[in-house]
Design a protein around this motif. Structure first.
Motif, mmCIF file in Angstrom:
data_model
loop_
_atom_site.group_PDB
_atom_site.id
_atom_site.type_symbol
_atom_site.label_atom_id
_atom_site.label_comp_id
_atom_site.label_asym_id
_atom_site.label_seq_id
_atom_site.Cartn_x
_atom_site.Cartn_y
_atom_site.Cartn_z
ATOM 1 N N ARG A 169 10.244 -8.916 -0.082
ATOM 2 C CA ARG A 169 8.840 -9.245 0.285
ATOM 3 C C ARG A 169 8.002 -9.364 -0.595
ATOM 4 N NH1 ARG A 169 5.424 -11.778 2.603
ATOM 5 N NH2 ARG A 169 3.670 -10.697 3.812
ATOM 6 N N LEU A 170 7.855 -8.777 -1.778
ATOM 7 C CA LEU A 170 7.010 -9.052 -2.864
ATOM 8 C C LEU A 170 7.259 -10.260 -3.576
ATOM 9 C CD1 LEU A 170 4.573 -8.184 -4.160
ATOM 10 C CD2 LEU A 170 5.885 -6.758 -5.548
ATOM 11 N N GLY A 171 8.697 -10.560 -3.795
ATOM 12 C CA GLY A 171 8.918 -11.893 -4.510
ATOM 13 C C GLY A 171 8.704 -13.064 -3.668
ATOM 14 N N ARG A 172 8.745 -13.053 -2.161
ATOM 15 C CA ARG A 172 8.315 -14.159 -1.473
ATOM 16 C C ARG A 172 6.760 -14.132 -1.354
ATOM 17 N NH1 ARG A 172 12.324 -11.617 1.788
ATOM 18 N NH2 ARG A 172 10.761 -10.544 3.291
ATOM 19 N N ILE A 205 -2.003 2.393 2.333
ATOM 20 C CA ILE A 205 -0.359 2.336 2.298
ATOM 21 C C ILE A 205 -0.038 2.560 3.915
ATOM 22 C CG2 ILE A 205 0.077 4.814 2.202
ATOM 23 C CD1 ILE A 205 1.672 2.350 -0.287
ATOM 24 N N ASP A 206 -0.802 3.075 4.521
ATOM 25 C CA ASP A 206 -0.140 3.324 5.942
ATOM 26 C C ASP A 206 -0.367 1.825 6.892
ATOM 27 O OD1 ASP A 206 -0.164 5.847 5.483
ATOM 28 O OD2 ASP A 206 -1.795 6.515 6.706
ATOM 29 N N GLU A 207 -0.801 0.890 6.407
ATOM 30 C CA GLU A 207 -0.951 -0.227 7.067
ATOM 31 C C GLU A 207 0.640 -0.998 6.876
ATOM 32 O OE1 GLU A 207 -4.041 -2.891 5.602
ATOM 33 O OE2 GLU A 207 -5.580 -1.535 6.501
ATOM 34 N N GLY A 208 1.442 -0.672 6.276
ATOM 35 C CA GLY A 208 2.732 -1.029 6.062
ATOM 36 C C GLY A 208 2.963 -1.917 5.035
ATOM 37 N N PRO A 209 4.380 -2.221 4.700
ATOM 38 C CA PRO A 209 4.852 -2.847 3.597
ATOM 39 C C PRO A 209 4.489 -4.630 4.056
ATOM 40 C CG PRO A 209 6.810 -2.202 4.869
ATOM 41 C CD PRO A 209 5.488 -1.537 5.449
ATOM 42 N N PRO A 233 4.289 5.963 5.700
ATOM 43 C CA PRO A 233 5.056 5.521 7.115
ATOM 44 C C PRO A 233 5.257 3.992 7.160
ATOM 45 C CG PRO A 233 2.819 6.202 7.275
ATOM 46 C CD PRO A 233 3.077 6.558 5.893
ATOM 47 N N GLY A 234 6.456 3.760 7.669
ATOM 48 C CA GLY A 234 7.041 2.312 7.857
ATOM 49 C C GLY A 234 7.668 1.618 6.812
#
Length: 407
Positions: A183-186, A119-123, A173-174
């Motif tokens: 973002r998930l839809g794309r 999860i720390d790698e960001g969305p 974080p982030g």
């Protein structure tokens, strides 16, 4: 009339095709005659409303029901929600791992994938990878992207359910305020050649676990609480069949209740419950004594192997959580308190029960069942899938979708 999750079904000519679908899905009216009786609609109007649902592929006819008349006659044809006309994608994120699945509309898992997702790698990175997982699941199950009606996602942080964005998440974080839905839809559209505007629903992971467990195992429990103890600690509550989120999604964040200790929590405060009793906290204490452990999942493996120090620390953590849960139980008065997550084994559960029954009022625990998860690691997936289905097939949303389909 009150439907599932407290929804009211309109009576008279106001009852829509979506209202009839709700009555059939909930099992409260499953024949044409029963629908007439429940809504007050005429036989012809019920027929017109049902015709729209049949043309959409949302309903099917089942076997004949019992003959109610003493004079005999033909049995009534029952109506069923057709769960084969679409599928749902769901994912559940932890701090270091992710799980994704393709499910039927009634919650059966058709394909599943588990892997490392930090999860720390960001969305951007995490959600992009989820899009690839989703595309692979469709290939594995032999389904097309067009069959997917929606996506559900559980994340380890507080979520504003109106926007689908996490709000000041202590261990993400982030991610604060990030457009997860978009973002998930794309990402799904990119990897699966799907439409980018597919509905995406996001909620807290403990909320979705509670929803999945309550719906499948305890549907008659009007006040259900689940506590997830993994790298962090969170709680989900289902009251009256509906997830209780609070004003802005912050309900259930019990990991940040102050317990008087001096340990530094990842949220930046000292003395949070998660800082002393989570899987991450137990892992740190084990590492300090020379036992290799970096996360709640490492602690789970040690507990499975019967490691004595891990078991002792898990029981101690259970006592600390049980002390806090005494207040939760007194306030909520649930019928079921479920312990889930990496630490949800006998040592931790024993510690919870020791302090909970010692500190809570007898009246609050007289009809309380303290149990462990039935669905295990799939609870969040099942809950996420159910959340999507309940959203898409709720009466008003169903009407909008029927209109969009042109039926």
């Amino acid at each position: 009339m009150t439907g599932r999750a407290g929804r009211a079904v309109k009576a008279g000519n106001q009852a829509s095709a979506g209202d009839l679908l709700e009555l059939v899905r909930s099992g409260r009216a499953t024949t044409r005659g029963a629908l007439q009786q429940a809504t007050g609609l005429s036989r012809a109007t019920v027929g017109q409303r049902l015709d729209r649902l049949f043309r959409a592929g949302w309903l099917r006819e089942g076997a004949g029901g019992p003959v109610d008349s003493p004079l005999g006659g033909r049995p009534s044809i029952t109506l069923e929600f057709d769960d084969e006309h679409a599928v749902v994608l769901a994912a559940d994120l932890d701090t270091r791992h992710g799980r994704a699945a393709l499910l039927t509309l009634t919650g059966e898992i058709l394909a599943e994938h588990t892997g490392v997702l930090v999860i720390d790698e960001g969305p951007e990175t995490v959600l992009g990878e989820l899009g690839r997982w989703f595309a692979d699941l469709l290939v594995k199950a032999g389904r097309s992207a067009g069959a997917v009606c929606g996506i559900g996602l559980g994340v380890p942080g507080p979520v504003d359910s109106d926007t689908g964005r996490v709000v000041q998440p202590p261990i993400m974080p982030g991610w604060d305020g990030y457009d997860i839905r978009g973002r998930l839809g794309r990402a799904f559209a990119e990897y699966a050649a799907a439409r980018p505007d597919i509905p995406v629903l996001v909620d807290n992971d403990a909320n979705l676990m509670a929803y999945g467990e309550q719906r499948t195992g305890y549907p008659d429990c009007s006040a259900f609480a689940l506590v997830k103890v993994s790298t962090g600690i969170g709680a989900g509550m289902v009251v009256g069949g509906t997830i209780y989120r609070g004003v802005d999604g912050g309900a259930g964040d019990i990991g940040h209740i102050r317990v008087g200790a001096e340990a530094l929590c990842r949220c930046g405060s000292y003395g949070c419950l998660a800082a002393v009793a989570s899987g991450g906290a137990v892992a740190r204490r084990l590492a300090e004594s020379g036992v290799p452990a970096a996360s709640g999942s490492d602690v789970r493996d040690l507990l499975t192997a019967g490691h004595p120090e891990a078991m002792a620390l898990a029981r101690e953590a259970g006592r600390q959580v049980g002390d806090v849960l005494a207040t939760v139980v007194t306030l909520l008065n649930p019928g079921v308190l479920m312990i889930a997550g990496d630490l949800a084994g006998t040592p931790f559960l024993t510690g919870v029960r020791e302090l909970l029954y010692q500190r809570a009022l007898p009246r609050s625990t007289a009809h309380l069942d303290v149990v462990t998860s039935r669905l295990g690691e799939r609870a969040g997936l099942v809950g996420a899938g159910a959340l999507v289905v309940e959203y898409l097939y709720a009466p008003e949303r169903a009407e909008e979708r029927l209109a969009a389909l042109g039926v």
